[in-house]
Design an enzyme around this catalytic site. Structure first.
Site, PDB file in Angstrom:
ATOM      1  N   CYS A  12       0.856  -1.182   0.000  1.00 37.62           N
ATOM      2  CA  CYS A  12       0.000   0.000   0.000  1.00 37.62           C
ATOM      3  C   CYS A  12       0.891   1.231   0.000  1.00 37.62           C
ATOM      4  CB  CYS A  12      -0.909   0.048   1.244  1.00 37.62           C
ATOM      5  SG  CYS A  12      -2.147  -1.250   1.318  1.00 37.62           S
ATOM      6  N   GLY A  39      -0.162   0.169  -5.034  1.00 30.54           N
ATOM      7  CA  GLY A  39      -1.477  -0.431  -4.859  1.00 30.54           C
ATOM      8  C   GLY A  39      -2.454   0.083  -5.886  1.00 30.54           C
ATOM      9  N   ASN A 113      -0.088   1.214   5.834  1.00 22.16           N
ATOM     10  CA  ASN A 113       0.685   0.345   4.940  1.00 22.16           C
ATOM     11  C   ASN A 113       1.398  -0.681   5.795  1.00 22.16           C
ATOM     12  OD1 ASN A 113       3.861   0.828   3.201  1.00 22.16           O
ATOM     13  ND2 ASN A 113       2.408  -0.840   3.037  1.00 22.16           N
TER      14      ASN A 113
END
Length: 475
Positions: A12, A39, A113
Site C-alpha cells: 500500500c 497499490g 501500509n
C-alpha cells in the site's frame, strides 16, 4: 481461480499533507498518483477543516476514483491519502482507506501500509469486550485501540496503542488539528518527511511522492518514531527506540519506484548494482540482454554495463492494462500474458538472449515468457534473477501465497530451470544482494522470504494463517 500475473503484490501507499497555504486535496491526489505502483485496488483521501472531517474512497486507480472531481472543503488544511493492495481482507469497498471514525474525543482518520501479525488476537479480544468492527482489515484494530484508550492526549493514546501492536506498519493519521505519521519499530515499510517552499509539510511512503509536488526531502521517519505536525511545526516521539531494525529488502528489489531514495539508499543504484553483481556471479554470455519490464529493467542495464553485452528492448509491455484480472479458461490465461507482454521478433530472432527479472514466485509467468521468446525465434534463453530464490512467505505487508505454492520451496534451481524451460538460470546470491544495497547496514534488513529468519518472534505465523482471517467466521 488463477492469477494472470503471479508476482509479488505491492502492499500500500500512504500520504499526508499539512498546509495553511496550499491546496491539500490536490497535493494529496498528486502524491497518490506518484505512489500508484504500491497499490491499484482502491484509493481514498480524507480531509479536515479543523471542525469537520470527510473521506472520499473508491475502488480502482487514483484517476478512476477521482475521475470527476477531488474532495473539497472550504478551509481544508490537513489531508491524508491511501492507495491499496489488499494483504488482509478482500478487495471490497468496505475495506478501502483511509478509515474515518468518530469517538468520544472527536474524529480520527487513518491510512495504513503494512501487516499486523497479532491483529487477530487483539481483534478477538476487543470483540469479546463488545467492540464492533465494520471491515475485515487489520488496520481497523488501530482506530479501535485509539478510541478505547483512556490517555489524555492523542499522542499518548497513539503511543499506548502502538505498543500493543506487532508487525509492519507505516501510518498517516489525521485529527481535526494534527497530522501524524508513525513507523513500526523494525522499520519494515518506508515513510519520509518533506516540506514545500510554501511551508507545507508532507508525509509519503516514498520520496517520489515528495518530488511530484516539488517538496524538499527533510528526512526519513525512523523505526519506532511518531511525528506530530501542527501549526507549531514537527514534534518527534520515539515510542520504541531499542528494537532491532529490519527494513524490507524487497523495497529495493521490486516495490519502490527506481527514482525513490529509502533510508539513504537510491533504489535505482541498488538495482543497477544487483545487475552488475548478477553478471559477475553468473558468468552468462550471450548476444543481447533484455529485461522483463518494468521491474527488471534497471538490473538488466546493470548486467549489460558490467558484461559489455548490449541491452536492448526485447519485450514490450502494454502500459494501458489497469488492474490484473482473472480468466476462466487456460487459453484465456495464456493470452492474458501476451496482452501484458509481447516479444519483438526482429530483436530476439536468432539471438542468444539473457533475460533479467527481479524475482520468480510461482514460475508460471516466467515459463510463458521464455516460451514466448522461443516462439519469436530466440536461439536460446538464459534467465538471471536479481534476488535469491523465494522460499518463504512474508507476513509484513506483502501478499504472498502459502509456502507450498512458492516454487523455490519445492524445487531446486535446476528443477526451476526445467520448469520454466530456460537454457540457463541464475539467482543472485544473498551476499551479492547485500553488497548491492551498500548504503544500508545489511544487518538492519529483513531477508525472511529467502532464509526464514523472521525478525519478529511470532512472525512465522500470519494473523489467523489467512489473508481472509476476519471473514472466516465460525458458523
Amino acid at each position: 481461480m488463477y492469477e494472470t500475473q503471479p508476482k509479488w503484490k505491492e502492499e500500500c501507499g500512504v500520504y499526508g499533507v499539512y498546509s495553511r497555504t496550499e491546496d491539500v486535496s490536490t497535493l494529496t491526489y498528486l502524491g497518490l498518483y506518484a505512489l500508484q505502483h504500491r497499490g491499484q485496488e482502491s484509493a481514498g483521501i480524507a480531509l479536515t477543516d479543523g471542525a469537520w472531517m470527510d473521506v472520499t474512497r473508491g475502488m480502482g486507480l487514483v484517476n478512476e476514483v477521482f475521475r470527476h472531481q477531488l474532495p473539497r472543503m472550504e478551509n481544508e488544511y490537513i489531508a491524508i491519502g491511501h492507495v491499496r493492495y489488499s494483504t488482509t481482507g478482500s478487495s471490497l469497498m468496505c475495506n478501502t482507506q483511509p478509515l474515518l471514525v468518530n469517538y468520544a474525543d472527536g474524529k480520527i482518520a487513518l491510512a495504513h501500509n503494512g501487516n499486523l501479525t497479532n491483529a487477530a488476537e487483539i481483534r478477538h479480544r476487543l470483540e469479546r469486550e463488545g467492540t464492533i468492527f465494520q471491515t475485515s482489515i487489520d488496520s481497523e484494530v488501530f482506530v479501535n485501540l485509539i478510541a478505547r484508550s483512556h490517555a489524555e492526549t492523542i499522542e499518548q493514546k497513539l503511543v499506548e496503542s502502538l505498543k500493543q501492536i506487532k508487525g509492519a506498519y507505516c501510518l498517516t493519521i489525521m485529527t481535526e488539528e494534527k497530522l501524524i505519521g508513525a513507523r513500526d519499530p523494525q522499520g519494515f515499510r518506508p515513510l519520509c518527511l518533506g516540506k514545500t517552499a510554501e511551508g507545507s509539510w508532507i508525509l509519503s511512503s516514498e520520496t517520489c511522492g515528495l518530488d511530484v509536488v516539488d517538496a524538499e526531502f527533510v528526512r526519513d521517519i525512523q523505526p519506532g518514531e511518531m511525528v506530530v505536525i501542527d501549526d507549531a511545526g514537527v514534534h518527534s516521539y520515539m515510542f520504541a527506540p531499542d528494537e532491532k531494525r529490519a527494513s524490507c529488502i524487497f523495497e529495493y528489489i521490486y516495490f519502490a519506484r527506481p527514482d525513490s531514495v529509502i533510508d539513504g539508499q537510491s533504489v535505482h543504484d541498488a538495482r543497477f548494482m544487483m545487475g552488475r553483481m548478477l553478471a559477475r556471479e553468473s558468468g552468462f554470455t550471450g548476444d543481447i540482454v533484455i529485461s522483463v519490464p518494468d521491474s527488471g529493467t534497471t538490473a538488466a542495464t546493470g548486467f549489460a554495463y558490467e558484461s559489455g553485452i548490449p541491452f536492448v528492448e526485447g519485450l514490450i509491455k502494454n502500459r494501458y492494462i489497469g488492474r490484473t484480472f482473472i480468466q476462466p479458461t487456460q487459453k484465456m490465461r495464456d493470452l492474458s500474458v501476451k496482452l501484458k507482454l509481447n516479444a519483438i521478433a526482429s530483436v530476439v530472432r536468432g539471438k542468444d538472449v539473457i533475460m533479467v527479472d527481479d524475482s520468480i514466485v510461482r514460475g508460471t509467468t516466467s515459463g510463458k515468457i521464455v516460451k514466448m521468446l522461443r516462439s519469436a525465434g530466440a536461439k536460446s534463453v538464459k534467465m538471471c534473477v536479481s534476488s535469491p530464490p523465494i522460499g518463504y512467505p512474508c507476513f509484513y505487508g506483502i501478499d504472498t501465497s502459502v509456502r507450498k505454492e512458492l516454487i523455490a520451496a519445492t524445487k531446486s534451481v535446476e528443477e526451476i530451470r526445467e520448469f520454466i524451460g530456460a537454457d540457463g538460470l541464475y539467482f543472485l546470491s544473498l551476499d551479492g544482494l547485500k553488497k548491492s544495497v551498500s548504503a544500508v547496514d545489511p544487518e538492519q534488513m529483513c531477508y525472511a522470504c529467502f532464509n526464514s529468519a523472521y525478525p519478529i518472534a511470532d512472525g512465522e505465523k500470519p494473523a489467523g494463517d489467512s489473508k481472509y482471517v476476519f471473514e472466516q467466521r465460525k458458523r
